[in-house]
Scaffold this motif. Structure first.
Motif, PDB file in Angstrom:
ATOM      1  N   UNK A   1       0.819  -1.203   0.000  1.00 26.59           N
ATOM      2  CA  UNK A   1       0.000   0.000   0.000  1.00 26.59           C
ATOM      3  C   UNK A   1       0.855   1.255   0.000  1.00 26.59           C
ATOM      4  N   UNK A   2       1.847   1.322   0.893  1.00 22.72           N
ATOM      5  CA  UNK A   2       2.692   2.513   0.921  1.00 22.72           C
ATOM      6  C   UNK A   2       3.986   2.234   1.676  1.00 22.72           C
ATOM      7  N   UNK A   3       4.895   3.180   1.556  1.00 19.77           N
ATOM      8  CA  UNK A   3       6.166   3.118   2.286  1.00 19.77           C
ATOM      9  C   UNK A   3       6.133   4.123   3.423  1.00 19.77           C
ATOM     10  N   UNK A   4       6.832   3.803   4.495  1.00 19.21           N
ATOM     11  CA  UNK A   4       6.978   4.690   5.641  1.00 19.21           C
ATOM     12  C   UNK A   4       8.423   4.624   6.088  1.00 19.21           C
ATOM     13  N   UNK A   5       8.820   5.552   6.902  1.00 21.07           N
ATOM     14  CA  UNK A   5      10.170   5.519   7.482  1.00 21.07           C
ATOM     15  C   UNK A   5      10.062   5.360   8.983  1.00 21.07           C
ATOM     16  N   UNK A   6      10.808   4.390   9.499  1.00 18.82           N
ATOM     17  CA  UNK A   6      10.858   4.099  10.932  1.00 18.82           C
ATOM     18  C   UNK A   6      12.166   4.659  11.476  1.00 18.82           C
ATOM     19  N   UNK A   7      12.082   5.304  12.611  1.00 21.81           N
ATOM     20  CA  UNK A   7      13.251   5.934  13.220  1.00 21.81           C
ATOM     21  C   UNK A   7      14.012   4.937  14.087  1.00 21.81           C
ATOM     22  N   UNK A   8      15.327   4.850  13.894  1.00 19.95           N
ATOM     23  CA  UNK A   8      16.123   3.991  14.776  1.00 19.95           C
ATOM     24  C   UNK A   8      16.288   4.654  16.144  1.00 19.95           C
ATOM     25  N   UNK A   9      16.493   3.841  17.170  1.00 22.44           N
ATOM     26  CA  UNK A   9      16.700   4.375  18.518  1.00 22.44           C
ATOM     27  C   UNK A   9      17.982   5.198  18.558  1.00 22.44           C
ATOM     28  N   UNK A  10      19.040   4.678  17.951  1.00 17.63           N
ATOM     29  CA  UNK A  10      20.310   5.406  17.902  1.00 17.63           C
ATOM     30  C   UNK A  10      20.311   6.297  16.680  1.00 17.63           C
ATOM     31  N   UNK A  11      20.439   7.578  16.892  1.00 16.38           N
ATOM     32  CA  UNK A  11      20.309   8.541  15.789  1.00 16.38           C
ATOM     33  C   UNK A  11      21.458   8.459  14.784  1.00 16.38           C
ATOM     34  N   UNK A  12      22.497   7.680  15.071  1.00 18.43           N
ATOM     35  CA  UNK A  12      23.584   7.552  14.102  1.00 18.43           C
ATOM     36  C   UNK A  12      23.181   6.657  12.926  1.00 18.43           C
ATOM     37  N   UNK A  13      22.116   5.875  13.098  1.00 12.22           N
ATOM     38  CA  UNK A  13      21.621   5.022  12.027  1.00 12.22           C
ATOM     39  C   UNK A  13      20.579   5.773  11.206  1.00 12.22           C
TER      40      UNK A  13
ATOM     41  N   UNK B   1       7.991  -0.210  23.106  1.00 11.27           N
ATOM     42  CA  UNK B   1       8.547   0.932  23.840  1.00 11.27           C
ATOM     43  C   UNK B   1       9.357   0.510  25.063  1.00 11.27           C
ATOM     44  N   UNK B   2       8.878  -0.471  25.799  1.00 13.08           N
ATOM     45  CA  UNK B   2       9.560  -0.856  27.031  1.00 13.08           C
ATOM     46  C   UNK B   2      10.672  -1.894  26.827  1.00 13.08           C
ATOM     47  N   UNK B   3      10.907  -2.327  25.583  1.00 11.19           N
ATOM     48  CA  UNK B   3      11.969  -3.308  25.314  1.00 11.19           C
ATOM     49  C   UNK B   3      13.335  -2.676  25.555  1.00 11.19           C
ATOM     50  N   UNK B   4      14.183  -3.394  26.274  1.00  8.04           N
ATOM     51  CA  UNK B   4      15.486  -2.863  26.675  1.00  8.04           C
ATOM     52  C   UNK B   4      16.424  -2.582  25.507  1.00  8.04           C
ATOM     53  N   UNK B   5      16.487  -3.473  24.562  1.00  3.36           N
ATOM     54  CA  UNK B   5      17.457  -3.351  23.461  1.00  3.36           C
ATOM     55  C   UNK B   5      16.788  -3.109  22.115  1.00  3.36           C
TER      56      UNK B   5
END
Length: 171
Positions: A11-23, A125-129
């Motif tokens: 249907x469409x593409x989206x962008x997911x943000x990595x936890x570490x902003x260097x990625x 959200x609550x996952x450690x890694x």
């Protein structure tokens, strides 16, 4: 003669943000799952096996019930967010980041009903890694855009109400 595809439909593409902003952000695909298709049903079953969640079980069971009747539901819709960017005829369950089931025109034609939404446990959200953040929000953003001008009603457990209130502005 027209060929009709009964497989998962991009249907469409989206962008997911990595936890570490260097990625860099991850491009993911929103795909509608067809519960009549054997490969799509197998993918939902395998997602449930991998995640072992109550909502994944309900999503799979609801889709499987449609599969057993072999009558497509015009009201029940199943969606996933996946890291796959091609070959949607063969959804890889290990690449699925979220899944949802909605019921259209419920409670009326101006609304949809979000029956279930489940994020991969390792990226909740609550996952450690966790590697990615905002996956549930992106799924909601996708649903709001895909069903724009419709109200979204919820079937939510108490512990998720704060998430919906913060991220979705859903009544």
């Amino acid at each position: 003669m027209n060929n009709t595809s009964f497989k998962g439909r991009f249907i469409s593409s989206l962008k997911i943000t990595p936890v570490k902003s260097i990625n860099p952000p991850l491009k993911v695909s929103a795909v509608e799952i067809n519960p009549i298709d054997n490969c799509d049903i197998k993918a939902l079953k395998n997602v449930h096996s991998l995640w072992n969640g109550a909502f994944t079980k309900n999503i799979y069971n609801d889709a499987h019930a449609i599969k057993l009747t072999q009558i497509p539901s015009s009201d029940e819709k199943f969606f996933i967010l996946t890291k796959q960017t091609e070959n949607f005829d063969n959804i890889n369950p290990e690449m699925v980041l979220a899944e949802a089931k909605i019921i259209t025109n419920n409670p009326d034609t101006r609304s949809i009903y979000l029956d279930y939404l489940q994020v991969e446990p390792d990226n909740m959200h609550e996952a450690e890694n966790r590697i990615y953040k905002g996956i549930g929000s992106k799924m909601l953003d996708f649903l709001k855009l895909h069903y724009k001008n419709k109200d979204i009603h919820l079937h939510a457990v108490f512990s998720t109400l704060e998430f919906y209130a913060k991220t979705a502005s859903i009544p």
